[in-house]
Design a protein around this motif. Structure first.
Motif, PDB file in Angstrom:
ATOM      1  N   THR A   3      66.083   8.169  59.560  1.00 45.94           N
ATOM      2  CA  THR A   3      66.153   9.627  59.529  1.00 45.94           C
ATOM      3  C   THR A   3      64.768  10.238  59.712  1.00 45.94           C
ATOM      4  OG1 THR A   3      68.093   9.541  58.078  1.00 45.94           O
ATOM      5  CG2 THR A   3      66.899  11.634  58.190  1.00 45.94           C
ATOM      6  N   VAL A   4      63.767   9.676  59.042  1.00 46.36           N
ATOM      7  CA  VAL A   4      62.397  10.186  59.173  1.00 46.36           C
ATOM      8  C   VAL A   4      61.907  10.019  60.611  1.00 46.36           C
ATOM      9  CG1 VAL A   4      59.991   9.798  58.481  1.00 46.36           C
ATOM     10  CG2 VAL A   4      61.785   9.918  56.750  1.00 46.36           C
ATOM     11  N   VAL A   5      62.180   8.875  61.212  1.00 47.46           N
ATOM     12  CA  VAL A   5      61.776   8.655  62.605  1.00 47.46           C
ATOM     13  C   VAL A   5      62.463   9.673  63.508  1.00 47.46           C
ATOM     14  CG1 VAL A   5      61.964   7.040  64.557  1.00 47.46           C
ATOM     15  CG2 VAL A   5      61.201   6.223  62.313  1.00 47.46           C
ATOM     16  N   GLU A   6      63.744   9.909  63.277  1.00 51.38           N
ATOM     17  CA  GLU A   6      64.479  10.894  64.068  1.00 51.38           C
ATOM     18  C   GLU A   6      63.888  12.296  63.893  1.00 51.38           C
ATOM     19  OE1 GLU A   6      68.816  12.985  63.884  1.00 51.38           O
ATOM     20  OE2 GLU A   6      68.778  10.810  63.626  1.00 51.38           O
ATOM     21  N   LEU A   7      63.561  12.658  62.664  1.00 47.70           N
ATOM     22  CA  LEU A   7      62.975  13.973  62.409  1.00 47.70           C
ATOM     23  C   LEU A   7      61.617  14.114  63.078  1.00 47.70           C
ATOM     24  CD1 LEU A   7      63.916  14.455  58.649  1.00 47.70           C
ATOM     25  CD2 LEU A   7      64.842  15.710  60.615  1.00 47.70           C
ATOM     26  N   ARG A   8      60.822  13.054  63.042  1.00 44.21           N
ATOM     27  CA  ARG A   8      59.517  13.099  63.710  1.00 44.21           C
ATOM     28  C   ARG A   8      59.686  13.288  65.210  1.00 44.21           C
ATOM     29  NH1 ARG A   8      56.813   8.137  60.504  1.00 44.21           N
ATOM     30  NH2 ARG A   8      56.168   9.310  58.670  1.00 44.21           N
ATOM     31  N   THR A  21      60.245   7.300  50.779  1.00 45.34           N
ATOM     32  CA  THR A  21      60.297   7.622  52.205  1.00 45.34           C
ATOM     33  C   THR A  21      59.565   8.924  52.494  1.00 45.34           C
ATOM     34  OG1 THR A  21      62.416   6.497  52.367  1.00 45.34           O
ATOM     35  CG2 THR A  21      61.838   7.978  54.164  1.00 45.34           C
ATOM     36  N   CYS A  22      59.795   9.937  51.674  1.00 42.22           N
ATOM     37  CA  CYS A  22      59.173  11.241  51.915  1.00 42.22           C
ATOM     38  C   CYS A  22      57.675  11.209  51.655  1.00 42.22           C
ATOM     39  CB  CYS A  22      59.854  12.316  51.069  1.00 42.22           C
ATOM     40  SG  CYS A  22      61.519  12.675  51.663  1.00 42.22           S
ATOM     41  N   ARG A  23      57.216  10.270  50.854  1.00 42.80           N
ATOM     42  CA  ARG A  23      55.787  10.119  50.603  1.00 42.80           C
ATOM     43  C   ARG A  23      55.033   9.829  51.904  1.00 42.80           C
ATOM     44  NH1 ARG A  23      55.460   5.899  46.438  1.00 42.80           N
ATOM     45  NH2 ARG A  23      56.737   7.340  45.250  1.00 42.80           N
ATOM     46  N   GLU A  24      55.733   9.253  52.873  1.00 42.31           N
ATOM     47  CA  GLU A  24      55.120   8.927  54.157  1.00 42.31           C
ATOM     48  C   GLU A  24      54.998  10.143  55.073  1.00 42.31           C
ATOM     49  OE1 GLU A  24      57.429   5.757  55.794  1.00 42.31           O
ATOM     50  OE2 GLU A  24      57.161   4.507  54.025  1.00 42.31           O
ATOM     51  N   MET A  25      55.698  11.222  54.750  1.00 43.44           N
ATOM     52  CA  MET A  25      55.640  12.436  55.560  1.00 43.44           C
ATOM     53  C   MET A  25      54.431  13.267  55.139  1.00 43.44           C
ATOM     54  SD  MET A  25      59.485  13.883  55.897  1.00 43.44           S
ATOM     55  CE  MET A  25      60.657  13.009  54.907  1.00 43.44           C
ATOM     56  N   PRO A  26      53.921  14.099  56.044  1.00 41.00           N
ATOM     57  CA  PRO A  26      52.817  14.984  55.666  1.00 41.00           C
ATOM     58  C   PRO A  26      53.191  15.825  54.445  1.00 41.00           C
ATOM     59  CG  PRO A  26      53.207  15.075  58.031  1.00 41.00           C
ATOM     60  CD  PRO A  26      54.327  14.264  57.438  1.00 41.00           C
ATOM     61  N   ASN A  27      52.315  15.873  53.476  1.00 36.70           N
ATOM     62  CA  ASN A  27      52.519  16.638  52.236  1.00 36.70           C
ATOM     63  C   ASN A  27      53.798  16.259  51.498  1.00 36.70           C
ATOM     64  OD1 ASN A  27      50.144  18.161  52.746  1.00 36.70           O
ATOM     65  ND2 ASN A  27      51.323  19.425  54.167  1.00 36.70           N
ATOM     66  N   GLY A  28      54.272  15.048  51.666  1.00 37.56           N
ATOM     67  CA  GLY A  28      55.470  14.596  50.971  1.00 37.56           C
ATOM     68  C   GLY A  28      56.762  15.130  51.558  1.00 37.56           C
ATOM     69  N   GLY A  29      56.684  15.767  52.706  1.00 36.65           N
ATOM     70  CA  GLY A  29      57.873  16.311  53.361  1.00 36.65           C
ATOM     71  C   GLY A  29      58.229  17.679  52.815  1.00 36.65           C
ATOM     72  N   ASP A  30      58.546  18.601  53.714  1.00 37.63           N
ATOM     73  CA  ASP A  30      58.958  19.927  53.255  1.00 37.63           C
ATOM     74  C   ASP A  30      60.402  19.865  52.764  1.00 37.63           C
ATOM     75  OD1 ASP A  30      60.694  20.099  55.475  1.00 37.63           O
ATOM     76  OD2 ASP A  30      59.176  21.089  56.686  1.00 37.63           O
ATOM     77  N   HIS A  31      60.830  20.945  52.148  1.00 34.41           N
ATOM     78  CA  HIS A  31      62.158  20.979  51.530  1.00 34.41           C
ATOM     79  C   HIS A  31      63.265  20.669  52.533  1.00 34.41           C
ATOM     80  CE1 HIS A  31      65.355  22.127  48.802  1.00 34.41           C
ATOM     81  NE2 HIS A  31      65.845  22.884  49.762  1.00 34.41           N
ATOM     82  N   ARG A  46      65.750  17.495  52.328  1.00 35.58           N
ATOM     83  CA  ARG A  46      67.183  17.739  52.181  1.00 35.58           C
ATOM     84  C   ARG A  46      67.963  16.928  53.216  1.00 35.58           C
ATOM     85  NH1 ARG A  46      67.904  22.825  53.877  1.00 35.58           N
ATOM     86  NH2 ARG A  46      68.885  22.076  55.757  1.00 35.58           N
ATOM     87  N   ILE A  47      67.463  16.879  54.444  1.00 36.46           N
ATOM     88  CA  ILE A  47      68.153  16.126  55.490  1.00 36.46           C
ATOM     89  C   ILE A  47      68.186  14.642  55.140  1.00 36.46           C
ATOM     90  CG2 ILE A  47      68.016  15.375  57.903  1.00 36.46           C
ATOM     91  CD1 ILE A  47      66.946  18.269  58.488  1.00 36.46           C
ATOM     92  N   VAL A  48      67.072  14.109  54.676  1.00 36.65           N
ATOM     93  CA  VAL A  48      67.034  12.692  54.277  1.00 36.65           C
ATOM     94  C   VAL A  48      68.016  12.455  53.128  1.00 36.65           C
ATOM     95  CG1 VAL A  48      65.606  10.822  53.348  1.00 36.65           C
ATOM     96  CG2 VAL A  48      64.656  12.354  55.085  1.00 36.65           C
ATOM     97  N   ALA A  49      68.018  13.345  52.145  1.00 37.40           N
ATOM     98  CA  ALA A  49      68.927  13.206  51.000  1.00 37.40           C
ATOM     99  C   ALA A  49      70.386  13.264  51.448  1.00 37.40           C
ATOM    100  CB  ALA A  49      68.643  14.291  49.967  1.00 37.40           C
ATOM    101  N   GLU A  50      70.698  14.172  52.370  1.00 37.81           N
ATOM    102  CA  GLU A  50      72.070  14.278  52.869  1.00 37.81           C
ATOM    103  C   GLU A  50      72.492  12.994  53.577  1.00 37.81           C
ATOM    104  OE1 GLU A  50      72.031  17.806  55.274  1.00 37.81           O
ATOM    105  OE2 GLU A  50      72.277  19.118  53.536  1.00 37.81           O
TER     106      GLU A  50
END
Length: 115
Positions: A62-67, A21-31, A35-39
């Motif tokens: 979660t990723v859609v919500e964060l975006r 999932t985080c691979r789809e975020m820019p730069n693999g997602g920041d910390h 962390r939010i996705v993991a939680e």
């Protein structure tokens, strides 16, 4: 299958979902975003949602919500900056998300609905 094997399998599944999932975020997602996705994945697993499909849905929502929150924060920051304000930016939004997650966990509430 033993309890230890179940826990290890769930852990491996959650790690795989997090990475994919985080691979789809820019730069693999920041910390902070990772962390939010993991939680959210942990909350879902504790609520009984343990299949690969269920965990994928939780992570992607979660990723859609964060975006969406990042876009809103960026827009607000631009408006605040144009008006001489400080602009909360994405960092402030992530702190709010993190604080909300801590208070939900402290209250023992189940996985938060993602709208």
């Amino acid at each position: 299958m033993s309890m230890t094997e179940n826990v290890e399998r769930l852990r491996a599944t959650m790690e795989m979902v997090l990475e994919e999932t985080c691979r789809e975020m820019p730069n693999g997602g920041d910390h902070a975003r990772r962390r939010i996705v993991a939680e959210r994945l942990m909350e879902a697993a504790l609520a009984g949602h343990r299949t690969l499909g269920e965990l994928n849905i939780v992570a992607r929502k979660t990723v859609v919500e964060l975006r969406g929150r990042q876009i809103a924060a960026t827009s607000a920051q631009g408006v605040d900056g144009a008006n001489g304000g400080s602009g909360a930016g994405a960092g402030g939004v992530l702190r709010q998300l993190s604080d909300r997650g801590r208070s939900d966990r402290a209250s023992g509430s189940p996985v938060r609905p993602m709208t």
